[in-house]
Design a protein around this motif. Sequence first.
Motif, mmCIF file in Angstrom:
data_model
loop_
_atom_site.group_PDB
_atom_site.id
_atom_site.type_symbol
_atom_site.label_atom_id
_atom_site.label_comp_id
_atom_site.label_asym_id
_atom_site.label_seq_id
_atom_site.Cartn_x
_atom_site.Cartn_y
_atom_site.Cartn_z
ATOM 1 N N ARG A 1 4.331 -18.301 -6.993
ATOM 2 C CA ARG A 1 5.321 -17.922 -8.027
ATOM 3 C C ARG A 1 5.479 -16.448 -8.263
ATOM 4 N N LEU A 2 4.293 -15.786 -7.932
ATOM 5 C CA LEU A 2 3.892 -14.448 -8.327
ATOM 6 C C LEU A 2 3.486 -13.474 -7.401
ATOM 7 N N LEU A 3 3.700 -12.586 -6.971
ATOM 8 C CA LEU A 3 3.407 -11.509 -6.133
ATOM 9 C C LEU A 3 2.605 -10.506 -6.772
ATOM 10 N N LEU A 4 1.538 -9.890 -6.440
ATOM 11 C CA LEU A 4 0.682 -8.892 -6.860
ATOM 12 C C LEU A 4 0.611 -7.882 -5.758
ATOM 13 N N GLN A 5 1.333 -6.929 -6.052
ATOM 14 C CA GLN A 5 1.284 -5.921 -4.747
ATOM 15 C C GLN A 5 0.248 -4.884 -5.123
ATOM 16 N N LEU A 6 -0.677 -4.943 -4.201
ATOM 17 C CA LEU A 6 -1.825 -3.840 -4.349
ATOM 18 C C LEU A 6 -1.198 -2.377 -3.873
ATOM 19 N N VAL A 7 -1.665 -1.514 -4.520
ATOM 20 C CA VAL A 7 -1.079 -0.278 -4.230
ATOM 21 C C VAL A 7 -2.564 0.718 -4.351
ATOM 22 N N ASP A 8 -2.804 1.548 -3.183
ATOM 23 C CA ASP A 8 -3.838 2.359 -2.993
ATOM 24 C C ASP A 8 -3.466 3.812 -3.733
ATOM 25 N N LEU A 9 -4.449 4.033 -4.616
ATOM 26 C CA LEU A 9 -4.339 5.178 -5.395
ATOM 27 C C LEU A 9 -4.681 6.505 -4.937
ATOM 28 N N MET A 10 -5.329 6.134 -3.596
ATOM 29 C CA MET A 10 -6.103 7.256 -2.744
ATOM 30 C C MET A 10 -5.531 7.019 -1.293
ATOM 31 N N PRO A 11 -3.812 6.969 -1.106
ATOM 32 C CA PRO A 11 -3.264 6.828 0.153
ATOM 33 C C PRO A 11 -3.775 7.794 1.214
ATOM 34 N N VAL A 12 -4.207 7.410 2.364
ATOM 35 C CA VAL A 12 -4.336 8.520 3.588
ATOM 36 C C VAL A 12 -3.062 8.988 3.881
ATOM 37 N N GLU A 13 -1.972 8.279 3.837
ATOM 38 C CA GLU A 13 -0.663 9.039 4.438
ATOM 39 C C GLU A 13 0.480 8.330 3.536
ATOM 40 N N GLY A 14 1.298 9.522 3.264
ATOM 41 C CA GLY A 14 2.427 9.049 2.275
ATOM 42 C C GLY A 14 2.075 9.063 0.896
ATOM 43 N N GLY A 15 2.924 8.881 -0.250
ATOM 44 C CA GLY A 15 2.383 8.886 -1.462
ATOM 45 C C GLY A 15 2.294 7.510 -2.083
ATOM 46 N N VAL A 16 1.727 7.337 -3.333
ATOM 47 C CA VAL A 16 1.675 6.082 -4.209
ATOM 48 C C VAL A 16 3.001 5.343 -4.166
ATOM 49 N N ALA A 17 4.074 6.003 -4.605
ATOM 50 C CA ALA A 17 5.156 5.291 -4.669
ATOM 51 C C ALA A 17 5.859 4.828 -3.190
ATOM 52 N N GLU A 18 5.629 5.542 -2.407
ATOM 53 C CA GLU A 18 6.151 5.090 -1.076
ATOM 54 C C GLU A 18 5.674 3.921 -0.468
ATOM 55 N N GLN A 19 4.311 3.411 -0.865
ATOM 56 C CA GLN A 19 3.730 2.409 -0.489
ATOM 57 C C GLN A 19 4.607 1.097 -1.143
ATOM 58 N N VAL A 20 5.014 1.268 -2.424
ATOM 59 C CA VAL A 20 5.380 0.057 -3.293
ATOM 60 C C VAL A 20 7.166 0.026 -2.491
ATOM 61 N N ARG A 21 7.783 0.998 -2.214
ATOM 62 C CA ARG A 21 9.036 0.948 -1.296
ATOM 63 C C ARG A 21 8.769 0.267 -0.197
ATOM 64 N N THR A 22 7.896 0.525 0.545
ATOM 65 C CA THR A 22 7.594 0.074 2.143
ATOM 66 C C THR A 22 7.588 -1.498 1.970
ATOM 67 N N ILE A 23 6.626 -2.060 0.912
ATOM 68 C CA ILE A 23 6.551 -3.421 0.621
ATOM 69 C C ILE A 23 7.668 -4.135 0.361
ATOM 70 N N ALA A 24 8.314 -3.522 -0.574
ATOM 71 C CA ALA A 24 9.473 -3.995 -1.145
ATOM 72 C C ALA A 24 10.647 -4.284 -0.284
ATOM 73 N N ASP A 25 10.857 -3.128 0.672
ATOM 74 C CA ASP A 25 11.760 -3.302 1.776
ATOM 75 C C ASP A 25 11.490 -4.409 2.801
ATOM 76 N N GLU A 26 10.295 -4.538 3.150
ATOM 77 C CA GLU A 26 9.943 -5.681 4.013
ATOM 78 C C GLU A 26 10.132 -7.007 3.230
ATOM 79 N N LEU A 27 9.917 -7.125 2.143
ATOM 80 C CA LEU A 27 10.059 -8.371 1.688
ATOM 81 C C LEU A 27 11.445 -8.990 1.565
ATOM 82 N N GLU A 28 12.350 -7.906 1.104
ATOM 83 C CA GLU A 28 13.824 -8.180 0.972
ATOM 84 C C GLU A 28 14.285 -8.475 2.486
#
Length: 355
Positions: free
Chosen positions: A239-266
């Motif tokens: 019913r609900l998705l929790l997207q975990l976002v790493d506040l200390m990403p090794v590569e890319g920015g914090v917001a980019e993680q959100v976009r990547t997952i959103a694109d794959e789900l869509e």
Amino acid sequence: MKFVDESRIRVDAGSGGPGHVSFRREKYVPFGGPDGGDGGHGGSVYAIADSGLNTLADMRFHRRFRAKDGENGGKANRTGGAGEDIEIPMPLGTIIHDDETDEYLGEITPTTPRVLLAKGGARGLGNARFKSSINRAPRQSTPGYAGESRQLRLELAVMADVGLAGLPNAGKSTLLASMSAARPKIADYPFTTLYPQPGVVAVDPLRSFVMVDIPGLIAGAADGAGLGHRFLRHLSRTRLLLQLVDLMPVEGGVAEQVRTIADELEQYSETLGNRPRWLVFNKADLLDADAAQAAADAAVAELGWEGPSFIISAATGGGLEKLGRAVMDWLEARRAEEAAAAQDAQEDTPAPEAE
């Protein structure tokens, strides 16, 4: 036991028993007439829910199931015994298709715990069925009919309320282990989760929900990259998705993680892309409180995010109680809305007219 979420099996229903041809032969009954009985119906094959199963591993070793044939009809109008049905236990969330025609046969859920896979063959008729005023001594009968046979494709979609999505090493397994009794493998390298892992999160003694972790997603997962694409369907029942976002990403920015997952789900499915999703910023223990809040706020502002967001530390437990209670409250509100809608629909359904 090894987790298996796909399997192929063969099911064969039993054939109906043939009808019998015989005539009554008794002393002082010169015109006894036909008394051949019908055969028995063939047994059918059903799938039934088994709450004790959470994998299709048993189907790796037992791939063919056959129901019993119906027995032959007998004299003195005796009907042959029906073939015994067989029931195949399957875990909740099993989706069943005919592998040759791709026909959808059903899904094992709490509301549909029994699904017909192959119907048994009809019985044959004995000669007693064919007597008439102009045919006093019929010598005809019919054979039993063959039961259905199918090659089936089984796909398991784990039944859970909440799904965890995120890039590898975002901390999904650590979060599941911290909030539930599940003990997934945790390590400091990507793809430590190799199969879906469900866990029960107890918020209060009488309030709980099921959360499932799947292997980490990477760019191109919907097209087959990495491991997550194979398991995305396990999020389709949530019913609900929790997207975990790493506040200390090794590569890319914090917001980019959100976009990547959103694109794959869509890309995987429009339905999954539109599923309610919350942002959960993890690894806050690696930053001071102000820096963690600033990083999360910057990502929310960059994304234009309007949904709920949380800052947690799955490793230390910080923020997990607040997150768990928020999820539980949301799920209970959603269930209440669905129950009210079902009640309204039932009341709006006109009662059948009396004959």
